[in-house]
Design a protein around this motif. Structure first.
Motif, PDB file in Angstrom:
ATOM      1  N   PHE A 127       0.779  -1.241   0.000  1.00  0.00           N
ATOM      2  CA  PHE A 127       0.000   0.000   0.000  1.00  0.00           C
ATOM      3  C   PHE A 127       0.813   1.295   0.000  1.00  0.00           C
ATOM      4  CE2 PHE A 127      -3.621  -2.648   1.518  1.00  0.00           C
ATOM      5  CZ  PHE A 127      -4.566  -2.232   0.594  1.00  0.00           C
ATOM      6  N   PRO A 128       2.031   1.350   0.564  1.00  0.00           N
ATOM      7  CA  PRO A 128       2.734   2.634   0.667  1.00  0.00           C
ATOM      8  C   PRO A 128       2.824   3.467  -0.609  1.00  0.00           C
ATOM      9  CG  PRO A 128       3.814   1.054   2.068  1.00  0.00           C
ATOM     10  CD  PRO A 128       2.759   0.304   1.317  1.00  0.00           C
ATOM     11  N   PRO A 129       3.167   2.894  -1.796  1.00  0.00           N
ATOM     12  CA  PRO A 129       3.194   3.765  -2.982  1.00  0.00           C
ATOM     13  C   PRO A 129       1.826   4.323  -3.332  1.00  0.00           C
ATOM     14  CG  PRO A 129       3.546   1.464  -3.600  1.00  0.00           C
ATOM     15  CD  PRO A 129       3.643   1.533  -2.114  1.00  0.00           C
ATOM     16  N   MET A 130       0.773   3.570  -3.030  1.00  0.00           N
ATOM     17  CA  MET A 130      -0.581   4.078  -3.253  1.00  0.00           C
ATOM     18  C   MET A 130      -0.873   5.248  -2.329  1.00  0.00           C
ATOM     19  SD  MET A 130      -2.964   0.688  -3.805  1.00  0.00           S
ATOM     20  CE  MET A 130      -4.386   1.698  -4.234  1.00  0.00           C
ATOM     21  N   ILE A 131      -0.382   5.149  -1.093  1.00  0.00           N
ATOM     22  CA  ILE A 131      -0.599   6.238  -0.138  1.00  0.00           C
ATOM     23  C   ILE A 131       0.156   7.481  -0.588  1.00  0.00           C
ATOM     24  CG2 ILE A 131      -0.377   6.959   2.270  1.00  0.00           C
ATOM     25  CD1 ILE A 131      -0.405   3.968   3.032  1.00  0.00           C
ATOM     26  N   GLY A 132       1.426   7.300  -1.018  1.00  0.00           N
ATOM     27  CA  GLY A 132       2.198   8.424  -1.514  1.00  0.00           C
ATOM     28  C   GLY A 132       1.529   9.078  -2.708  1.00  0.00           C
ATOM     29  N   TRP A 133       1.015   8.255  -3.621  1.00  0.00           N
ATOM     30  CA  TRP A 133       0.311   8.761  -4.806  1.00  0.00           C
ATOM     31  C   TRP A 133      -0.931   9.551  -4.387  1.00  0.00           C
ATOM     32  CZ3 TRP A 133       1.441   7.703 -10.117  1.00  0.00           C
ATOM     33  CH2 TRP A 133       0.450   8.086 -11.024  1.00  0.00           C
ATOM     34  N   ALA A 134      -1.703   8.969  -3.459  1.00  0.00           N
ATOM     35  CA  ALA A 134      -2.935   9.618  -3.009  1.00  0.00           C
ATOM     36  C   ALA A 134      -2.652  10.915  -2.260  1.00  0.00           C
ATOM     37  CB  ALA A 134      -3.729   8.666  -2.108  1.00  0.00           C
ATOM     38  N   ALA A 135      -1.509  11.003  -1.598  1.00  0.00           N
ATOM     39  CA  ALA A 135      -1.161  12.236  -0.890  1.00  0.00           C
ATOM     40  C   ALA A 135      -1.068  13.409  -1.856  1.00  0.00           C
ATOM     41  CB  ALA A 135       0.160  12.056  -0.151  1.00  0.00           C
ATOM     42  N   VAL A 136      -0.655  13.126  -3.087  1.00  0.00           N
ATOM     43  CA  VAL A 136      -0.529  14.179  -4.112  1.00  0.00           C
ATOM     44  C   VAL A 136      -1.838  14.389  -4.857  1.00  0.00           C
ATOM     45  CG1 VAL A 136       0.663  14.879  -6.227  1.00  0.00           C
ATOM     46  CG2 VAL A 136       1.929  13.709  -4.411  1.00  0.00           C
ATOM     47  N   THR A 137      -2.461  13.295  -5.276  1.00  0.00           N
ATOM     48  CA  THR A 137      -3.610  13.388  -6.185  1.00  0.00           C
ATOM     49  C   THR A 137      -4.956  13.374  -5.477  1.00  0.00           C
ATOM     50  OG1 THR A 137      -3.796  10.984  -6.480  1.00  0.00           O
ATOM     51  CG2 THR A 137      -2.241  12.166  -7.908  1.00  0.00           C
ATOM     52  N   GLY A 138      -4.986  12.867  -4.239  1.00  0.00           N
ATOM     53  CA  GLY A 138      -6.260  12.737  -3.546  1.00  0.00           C
ATOM     54  C   GLY A 138      -7.075  11.557  -4.028  1.00  0.00           C
ATOM     55  N   GLY A 139      -6.439  10.635  -4.756  1.00  0.00           N
ATOM     56  CA  GLY A 139      -7.171   9.489  -5.264  1.00  0.00           C
ATOM     57  C   GLY A 139      -6.271   8.328  -5.623  1.00  0.00           C
ATOM     58  N   VAL A 140      -6.859   7.319  -6.269  1.00  0.00           N
ATOM     59  CA  VAL A 140      -6.160   6.109  -6.697  1.00  0.00           C
ATOM     60  C   VAL A 140      -6.271   6.029  -8.208  1.00  0.00           C
ATOM     61  CG1 VAL A 140      -6.163   3.593  -6.573  1.00  0.00           C
ATOM     62  CG2 VAL A 140      -6.645   4.939  -4.522  1.00  0.00           C
ATOM     63  N   SER A 141      -5.219   5.532  -8.870  1.00  0.00           N
ATOM     64  CA  SER A 141      -5.231   5.429 -10.321  1.00  0.00           C
ATOM     65  C   SER A 141      -4.668   4.078 -10.749  1.00  0.00           C
ATOM     66  CB  SER A 141      -4.388   6.545 -10.937  1.00  0.00           C
ATOM     67  OG  SER A 141      -3.018   6.302 -10.681  1.00  0.00           O
ATOM     68  N   VAL A 142      -4.709   3.829 -12.046  1.00  0.00           N
ATOM     69  CA  VAL A 142      -4.151   2.582 -12.586  1.00  0.00           C
ATOM     70  C   VAL A 142      -2.675   2.471 -12.228  1.00  0.00           C
ATOM     71  CG1 VAL A 142      -3.558   1.358 -14.712  1.00  0.00           C
ATOM     72  CG2 VAL A 142      -5.799   2.445 -14.481  1.00  0.00           C
ATOM     73  N   GLU A 143      -1.946   3.588 -12.343  1.00  0.00           N
ATOM     74  CA  GLU A 143      -0.504   3.562 -12.066  1.00  0.00           C
ATOM     75  C   GLU A 143      -0.216   3.208 -10.615  1.00  0.00           C
ATOM     76  OE1 GLU A 143      -1.190   6.071 -15.650  1.00  0.00           O
ATOM     77  OE2 GLU A 143      -2.070   5.996 -13.641  1.00  0.00           O
ATOM     78  N   SER A 144      -0.963   3.769  -9.691  1.00  0.00           N
ATOM     79  CA  SER A 144      -0.709   3.460  -8.283  1.00  0.00           C
ATOM     80  C   SER A 144      -1.095   2.021  -7.964  1.00  0.00           C
ATOM     81  CB  SER A 144      -1.448   4.435  -7.362  1.00  0.00           C
ATOM     82  OG  SER A 144      -2.850   4.270  -7.432  1.00  0.00           O
TER      83      SER A 144
END
Length: 313
Positions: free
Chosen positions: A159-176
């Motif tokens: 989960f950590p890279p998803m959390i880092g991604w969400a910290a910037v974008t406020g969401g989840v994406s295919v890349e995360s």
């Protein structure tokens, strides 16, 4: 469980110090959490102010440390049995199980609340779920009940890279999700390679690791199958928004090496492995550590190259 309640106590050999509480955070595991979360944050479209980014990574690290402390609280009885864990602060008697529990819960609460304040509620929610998943789903439920403990439980470390991604974008994406999947699929062959030469520890602790329940032969086959499934996923990331030629070059080399290592493990019998002290298995385990680190380094590098329009698709 024995001697792991909130009020369980054991005579201390020494007074607990900063180093003992820091050890509860599983700093080596935390370092991987921090790094993959940072890559997720850097690779995400958009940006955070450097101060916001610093706080985001700090609180993700604290949340990871909270998971480690709560895991050690729950697994204190196992840690006393296993050779590689018996010197941890709780089994060594330097910290009580109750202290570890309170410390972990405090850090968990602080990390989730502060990450939400520093970034957004999606990132905070993902961090809270990650802590819950690692402590409750993996440590308390799966680890002692099924040989699929590492397969399902591996999600906690993904989960950590998803959390880092969400910290910037406020969401989840295919890349995360793909970064999550990379760690998720890497986790079983990584831990099973370790389990091949640490089987006695898991057997004595009555942990139903695959090597204990199904034997080393079946474990070798599982390592090969999961590595074969991991390779196309890892290489395929090169053709997504976080990939590119630089990442592809790294992924091709690493996955060729990892596949060869898994094949070498599969071909070996136990007599030969015992004769050389599981040299191949240990080599593949070390390679697995480099494998994940290098893939995320490649994602970071490719992000920089893509931003500059250099060596990108």
């Amino acid at each position: 469980m024995t001697d792991t309640s909130l009020h369980a106590a054991k005579p201390r050999e020494d007074d607990a110090g900063f180093g003992d509480f820091f050890a509860l955070l599983k700093p080596r595991v935390m370092s991987l959490v921090v790094f993959t979360a940072l890559v997720g944050l850097v690779a995400a479209p958009g940006s955070l102010h450097p101060i916001e980014a610093f706080w985001a990574i700090l609180f993700i690290a604290v949340g990871g440390g909270a998971s480690g402390a709560l895991n050690m609280w729950w697994d204190a009885d196992i840690d006393r049995v296993m050779k590689r864990t018996r010197k941890r602060p709780i089994p060594a008697g330097r910290i009580t199980a109750g202290e570890a529990y309170r410390f972990g819960m405090a850090l968990a609460g602080i990390s989730v609340v502060m990450l939400g304040l520093a970034t957004n509620l999606v990132a905070a929610g993902l961090l809270a779920f990650t802590i819950f998943f690692y402590v409750v789903i993996y440590s308390i439920w799966l680890k002692r009940s099924t040989p699929q403990n590492i397969v399902i439980g591996g999600a906690a470390g993904a989960f950590p890279p998803m959390i880092g991604w969400a910290a910037v974008t406020g969401g989840v994406s295919v890349e995360s999700v793909l970064m999550f999947a990379l760690i998720f699929m890497w986790t079983p062959p990584h831990f099973w390679a370790l389990a091949l030469f640490m089987k006695s520890d898991y057997h004595e602790a009555k942990v139903p690791m695959l090597t204990v329940t199904h034997g080393r032969r079946a474990t070798r086959t599982h390592i090969l199958v999961y590595t074969a499934l991991l390779a196309p996923l890892a290489v395929g990331i090169a053709f997504t928004g976080i990939g590119g030629p630089a990442y592809l070059a790294v992924a091709l080399v690493l996955n060729a090496l990892f596949l060869k290592g898994a094949w070498d493990i599969w071909r070996r019998d136990e007599a030969r492995a015992e004769a050389d002290g599981y040299a191949v298995e240990k080599k593949v385990f070390r390679l697995s550590l480099i494998y994940l680190f290098a893939h995320f380094c490649a994602i970071w590098l490719q992000t920089v190259l893509n931003a500059q329009g250099v060596w990108s698709w």
